[in-house]
Design an enzyme around this catalytic site. Structure first.
Site, PDB file in Angstrom:
ATOM      1  CB  VAL A 297      -0.943   0.392   1.584  1.00  0.00           C
ATOM      2  CG1 VAL A 297      -2.198   1.500   1.577  1.00  0.00           C
ATOM      3  CG2 VAL A 297      -1.951  -1.253   1.479  1.00  0.00           C
TER       4      VAL A 297
ATOM      5  CB  VAL B 184      -0.297   6.980  -1.257  1.00  0.00           C
ATOM      6  CG1 VAL B 184      -0.608   8.905  -1.747  1.00  0.00           C
ATOM      7  CG2 VAL B 184      -2.064   6.720  -0.830  1.00  0.00           C
TER       8      VAL B 184
ATOM      9  CG  LEU C   3      -5.640  10.796  -2.492  1.00  0.00           C
ATOM     10  CD1 LEU C   3      -4.872  10.965  -2.977  1.00  0.00           C
ATOM     11  CD2 LEU C   3      -7.351  10.499  -2.839  1.00  0.00           C
ATOM     12  N   GLY C   4      -5.037   7.507   0.747  1.00  0.00           N
ATOM     13  CA  GLY C   4      -4.570   6.116   1.280  1.00  0.00           C
ATOM     14  C   GLY C   4      -5.610   5.676   2.102  1.00  0.00           C
TER      15      GLY C   4
ATOM     16  CG  ASP D  15       6.806  -0.767   7.906  1.00  0.00           C
ATOM     17  OD1 ASP D  15       7.613  -1.729   7.835  1.00  0.00           O
ATOM     18  OD2 ASP D  15       7.587   0.065   6.909  1.00  0.00           O
TER      19      ASP D  15
ATOM     20  CE1 TYR E 276      -3.336  -0.512   5.774  1.00  0.00           C
ATOM     21  CE2 TYR E 276      -1.287   0.043   6.797  1.00  0.00           C
ATOM     22  CZ  TYR E 276      -1.672   0.185   5.752  1.00  0.00           C
ATOM     23  OH  TYR E 276      -1.365   0.336   4.050  1.00  0.00           O
TER      24      TYR E 276
END
Length: 170
Positions: free
Chosen positions: A106, A108, A117-118, A142, A149
């Protein structure tokens, strides 16, 4: 698999052109060189192009964010030809095609970070996986992005489950 496109941002510019950022899922034709340029921008180590190409090809799902610039056609009205397009985000998932998927890579473009946006990229990918009846979605993160998340509904070590890793010792 049919490609799906969702316009996330559209902005008219002073010169009459239009900038649009679109989420595309099912886009298996991501340019490897463009992806590696994006990886360098976010500070990831360089990876062999043939391995990146294989990872994309063998993914269950590839989702991308593209900035498209539409130039106004003064004479005709409307816009000139095909828009200029630039890869500004990507995520991919591997899967057993039945129960489980893992989201990888993932990223950006730093120039476009901080605009949601992410978040949109991950949320749209999760929705696409759920539509394919994949109910167990995991990812590796990370330490610096674990909170990001968690805000999207992911849990670290749910019910004490731990990720296990094997690293060959040569």
């Amino acid at each position: 698999e049919e490609e799906e496109v969702v316009v996330l941002v559209e902005q008219a510019r002073e010169d009459g052109s239009v900038a649009r950022i679109s989420f595309t899922c099912g886009d298996m034709d991501v340019d490897v060189d463009e992806l590696e340029t994006l990886c360098q921008k976010v500070g990831w180590p360089q990876r062999p192009a043939h391995k990146v190409a294989a990872a994309l090809k063998n993914s269950f799902m590839v989702a991308s964010l593209h900035l498209q610039l539409y130039t106004k056609d003064e004479a005709e009205g409307g816009f000139k030809g095909e828009p200029k397009s630039q890869l500004v985000g990507l995520a991919r998932a591997t899967s057993d095609h039945a129960f489980n998927a893992t989201i990888w890579d993932v990223l950006v473009d730093p120039e476009f970070q901080g605009q949601g946006l992410g978040k949109a990229l991950v949320e749209q990918m999760v929705r696409a996986l759920l539509r394919r009846d994949i109910g167990n979605i995991t990812l590796f993160a990370d330490a610096s992005v674990v909170q990001f998340y968690k805000q999207l509904g992911f849990e670290a070590d749910p019910e004490g489950i731990k990720g296990m890793f094997f690293y060959p010792r040569f």
